[in-house]
Design an enzyme around this catalytic site. Structure first.
Site, PDB file in Angstrom:
ATOM      1  N   ASP A  31       1.003  -1.169  -0.013  1.00  0.00           N
ATOM      2  CA  ASP A  31       0.053  -0.059  -0.065  1.00  0.00           C
ATOM      3  C   ASP A  31       0.892   1.120  -0.006  1.00  0.00           C
ATOM      4  O   ASP A  31       2.083   1.212   0.562  1.00  0.00           O
ATOM      5  CB  ASP A  31      -0.820  -0.106   1.302  1.00  0.00           C
ATOM      6  CG  ASP A  31      -1.853   1.130   1.356  1.00  0.00           C
ATOM      7  OD1 ASP A  31      -2.338   1.529   0.141  1.00  0.00           O
ATOM      8  OD2 ASP A  31      -2.022   1.551   2.394  1.00  0.00           O
ATOM      9  N   ASP A  73      -2.933  -1.492   5.637  1.00  0.00           N
ATOM     10  CA  ASP A  73      -3.334  -0.889   6.861  1.00  0.00           C
ATOM     11  C   ASP A  73      -5.145  -0.511   6.986  1.00  0.00           C
ATOM     12  O   ASP A  73      -5.306  -0.352   8.206  1.00  0.00           O
ATOM     13  CB  ASP A  73      -2.609   0.301   7.432  1.00  0.00           C
ATOM     14  CG  ASP A  73      -2.806   1.441   6.384  1.00  0.00           C
ATOM     15  OD1 ASP A  73      -3.644   1.253   5.533  1.00  0.00           O
ATOM     16  OD2 ASP A  73      -2.293   2.386   6.630  1.00  0.00           O
ATOM     17  N   ASP A 110      -7.854  -2.943   2.583  1.00  0.00           N
ATOM     18  CA  ASP A 110      -7.014  -3.879   2.459  1.00  0.00           C
ATOM     19  C   ASP A 110      -7.216  -5.565   3.056  1.00  0.00           C
ATOM     20  O   ASP A 110      -6.400  -6.284   2.831  1.00  0.00           O
ATOM     21  CB  ASP A 110      -5.720  -3.589   3.049  1.00  0.00           C
ATOM     22  CG  ASP A 110      -5.382  -2.240   2.429  1.00  0.00           C
ATOM     23  OD1 ASP A 110      -5.302  -2.104   1.251  1.00  0.00           O
ATOM     24  OD2 ASP A 110      -4.767  -1.329   3.323  1.00  0.00           O
TER      25      ASP A 110
END
Length: 841
Positions: free
Chosen positions: A526, A724, A728
């Site tokens: 990410d 996070d 996700d």
């Protein structure tokens, strides 16, 4: 890019005119030695302090005559974290009933958990409490557990005063809630030490008797003396070593009943055969008696298992600290919201309302029902920035209320809280058996069966030559080929690695996660907060630099994240909003921008569309807007007195260490990709700056898209997903291994195999790389330990079959192999602190 001349409509302004700073020479704190901020320097004061905590700690130390602390600390004094709490809850009868033990002489004893303990000087200082606080009889500090065992006279001094004194030194106090567990452990340790002492005494005495017998072989000792020493050896060894080895016999009997080839089966069989054969030979008056070998074997086995148990306990202790640091008491409110009494957290139930004052640690999971404040999530997530909460927002146990008083309605308490679930998840799942552990167990079982079969073959082969020698060789074979070292190779290595990782804020949920992380594949990241800093910064300025103070002054009246970034990067050291420029007529449009009058100038700051609605034509600044947008940077137009004078470019810049960390991962064989919900142009910009292959970088990806991308990549090999957010969670669960980084949503932390809280102060990609490289190192240690175990068993079995190893030597070799594996696991550099030198293992 050079700024244009700093003039606005004939008014001479400079970017620095709104601020000035006076350089102050760095002054060291009298307590910790850190630089004292200029705003805290007190003129003409003999000593300066960086914070109120250090000032308090220094005064207490000097007042109690404990100046020697500074000599022992040798420059390692840390800033004192004093809370100023009164600790009245420690004097509550409910607390005493659970945590305090009273002696017959009127003294009281309890255990407290201290924060901030880090060196021998801390031990020396805290253990001097009896000299500074009348009524304290003794204080002993276990630095490893940060546990202070306090003995005091409650008629002279209350426990709250003792806790307040320790707090004033910079060691905030918490109730030590592992007392019952510690009591059980102490009983187990005491029983193990008693067995060890009995086995050691027996081994020492039998070795002396054996020395006399061996000496008699060369001096024609009288037959009566030989019988005496043989009988004495049997009478010492059989009851003593037999009793000390009872845990081995129980384990072996249980394994036989369940038809499993346990590691203790050949050991127990070898000890039983040795004791029985030796006793028979003693009664017959002929043949070897082996008592010295058996006694030494039992003693060394108990030593090895005691060391192993303590190391496993130490490796598992890091997660317990997370629960221990949550408060033990809370202020429960009555039904009408009136203040109630201090109660134990364990007595709270869902639906209770508790008061959380500024500076308090939240005792329960719940929702705010009264008040607005900010919460420090550092203990729970590692997030360094406070998070604002108001009525209806959730709060979690272990977090700290920084702002104002809150009333919280409990939704979960104790182990049902988020921190309790995370710790239980780590503890439970740390016992998950990795494939390599199951492989080791299968191989160990085959080794046990093979050793038993080979022992029978040895007895049969030697029967025609020397039956007694055959029994001796078989006994040595059973002892020396016990696959204890093989069985320990994997779980001990994982236990040490997981414990060391937990102390660094990397919570690994099981050895299987380390095994999956050790195989290189595709690492999907990410963007925000991992590759980038997670906060907007001004990275470009096109136009008149003289507008910067005006922008900062105006944006100081906005709470928007972009506004805060503009203020932080353009204001300089001065508070331009209140000290230098007069700001009036401020109006903010959500999603557009802000307008106002600053220092007599009409100022507009916002998006290009918003600026166009305010002044019309943007002139040449349109090109700047297009260039920044194409580069993946957010353009913010600045207009002064009806004219577009500048364009600021804001972006979340890459972390300084991101490029080097990516290079480390590539060198380890990993391919790097990016999955982000941000604009594709922003993702492409970050990829270019970090040198990541654009083909593996995807922006504007939905949660479903992330899941699909991970599943597609799994076709080609292992995929590790780092994220996070709730968006996700599905991708983390689908990946070969999921890593939730600091500040993660609970949904992500729950499904991830690794949770990183960045406790060592660093976020971003560095802890992820440390996790992956630490996993690779851990598996390298496992393979090394396998090699040690297999080589040892092959060599030992060969020597035993041919009669070149006496049972006494076998008794020495067997525990040495186990201790070698334990030492190999303990000395591994997997998950060692970054400051420590790294090695391959």
């Amino acid at each position: 890019m050079a700024p244009e001349p700093a003039t606005l409509g004939g008014a001479a302004l400079t970017a620095g005119a709104a601020s000035s700073a006076t350089a102050t020479a760095a002054i060291g704190c009298a307590h910790c030695g850190l630089a004292v901020p200029a705003g805290l320097v007190v003129a003409d004061a003999a000593e300066q302090f960086c914070c109120a905590g250090c000032r308090t700690a220094r005064a207490v130390l000097l007042g109690a005559g404990l100046e020697r602390f500074y000599q022992l600390a040798d420059g390692e004094v840390r800033p004192a974290r004093t809370t100023g709490r009164r600790y009245v809850e420690l004097d509550d009868p409910a607390f005493a009933a659970v945590h305090v033990r009273h002696d017959a002489d009127g003294l009281a004893r309890t255990s407290l958990l201290l924060e901030g303990v880090h060196c021998a000087a801390c031990v020396w200082l805290t253990e001097r409490t009896p000299t500074a606080v009348p009524g304290v009889v003794e204080l002993r500090l276990d630095m490893g557990r940060a546990r202070a065992d306090v003995t005091w006279d409650p008629a002279v001094v209350p426990l709250s005063r003792i806790a307040g004194f320790l707090d004033s030194l910079g060691y905030p106090v918490h109730a030590y809630r592992g007392a019952d567990r510690e009591a059980v452990r102490r009983r187990e340790d005491r029983a193990a030490l008693v067995r060890l002492a009995v086995a050691g005494a027996a081994a020492g005495n039998v070795m002396l008797l054996a020395a006399a017998l061996y000496a008699g072989m060369f001096t024609d000792m009288a037959a009566s003396d030989v019988r005496y020493f043989r009988w004495a050896s049997m009478l010492v060894t059989v009851p003593a070593a037999g009793w000390a080895a009872l845990p081995l016999f129980r384990s072996a009997i249980g394994a036989i009943r369940t038809r499993s080839a346990h590691l203790d089966v050949p050991l127990a069989l070898g000890i039983a055969v040795g004791l029985g054969w030796g006793a028979a030979n003693t009664i017959r008056g002929t043949g070897e008696i082996y008592f010295d070998s058996i006694a030494m074997l039992v003693f060394l086995l108990l030593v090895a298992r005691l060391v192993q148990a303590r190391q496993q306990r130490r490796a598992a202790g890091a997660a317990e600290l997370l629960v221990a640091l949550t408060p033990g008491t809370a202020r429960r409110l009555d039904g009408d919201g009136a203040a109630g009494a201090e109660v134990l957290v364990s007595s709270l139930v869902a639906g209770d309302r508790v008061e959380v004052r500024a500076g308090d640690t939240v005792p329960v999971d719940g929702r705010v029902v009264v008040g607005t404040s900010s919460i420090d999530l550092g203990l729970l997530t590692g997030e360094s920035r406070p998070v604002g909460v108001t009525v209806g927002d959730p709060v979690h146990a272990g977090t700290v209320n920084l702002g104002a008083r809150l009333e919280v309605m409990a939704t979960a308490t104790g182990e049902a809280t988020r921190i309790g679930r995370i710790v239980r998840m780590v503890e439970d799942q740390a016992r998950r058996r990795a494939p390599i552990v199951r492989f080791a167990d299968r191989v160990a079982a085959y080794l046990v069966i093979g050793a038993l079969v080979l022992a029978a073959v040895v007895i049969a082969a030697w029967a025609a030559v020397d039956p007694a020698r055959g029994v001796e060789n078989a006994m040595a074979l059973l002892i020396v080929t016990c696959p204890c070292a093989f069985g320990l190779a994997t779980p001990m290595t994982f236990a040490f690695a997981i414990g060391r990782a937990a102390r660094r804020g990397i919570l690994v949920k099981g050895g299987d996660a380390l095994e999956r992380l050790s195989r290189p594949g595709l690492l999907m990241l990410d963007k925000t907060g991992t590759l980038t800093e997670g906060a907007q910064r001004v990275v470009a300025w096109h136009g008149d630099a003289a507008a910067q103070p005006l922008v900062a002054a105006l944006e100081a009246h906005s709470a928007h994240p972009l506004a805060r970034a503009l203020v932080a990067d353009l204001a300089g050291d001065a508070d331009v909003a209140t000290a230098a420029l007069d700001v009036t007529d401020v109006h903010e449009t959500t999603g557009g921008g802000i307008v106002g009058t600053v220092g007599g100038h009409a100022v507009v700051v916002g998006s290009a569309r918003f600026a166009w609605t305010q002044i019309g034509d943007l002139g040449s600044r349109v090109r700047d807007v297009d260039a920044l947008a194409e580069a993946g940077v957010t353009p913010v137009v600045v207009c002064v007195d009806g004219r577009a004078v500048a364009v600021a470019g804001l972006a979340d810049p890459p972390r300084p260490d991101a490029r080097a960390t990516i290079a480390r991962l590539r060198a380890a064989g990993w391919a790097i990709g990016v999955l982000s919900g941000d604009d594709p142009r922003v993702v492409a910009r970050v990829a270019r700056e970090l040198g990541v292959d654009a083909a593996r970088c995807h922006g504007g990806v939905s949660p479903e898209g992330k899941l699909a991308a991970v599943r597609d990549a799994l076709v080609d090999g292992p995929v590790v997903m780092v994220g996070d957010g709730v968006n996700d969670a599905a991708a983390l669960a689908a990946a070969t291994c999921g890593i939730a980084v600091h500040g993660s949503a609970e949904a992500s932390a729950s499904v991830a195999d690794v949770v990183i809280t960045a406790r060592d102060g660093q976020g971003g990609l560095a802890p992820v790389a440390d996790t992956i490289l630490g996993a690779r190192t851990t598996l390298g240690v496992v393979r090394r330990n396998f090699g040690i175990s297999l080589v040892y068993n092959l060599v030992g079995a060969s020597l035993a079959v041919t009669g070149l190893v006496h049972p006494l030597v076998a008794a020495l070799m067997m525990p040495v192999s186990s201790l070698t594996v334990v030492g190999s696991a303990a000395w591994s550099r997997a998950f060692a602190p970054r400051s420590a030198p790294r090695s391959r293992s």
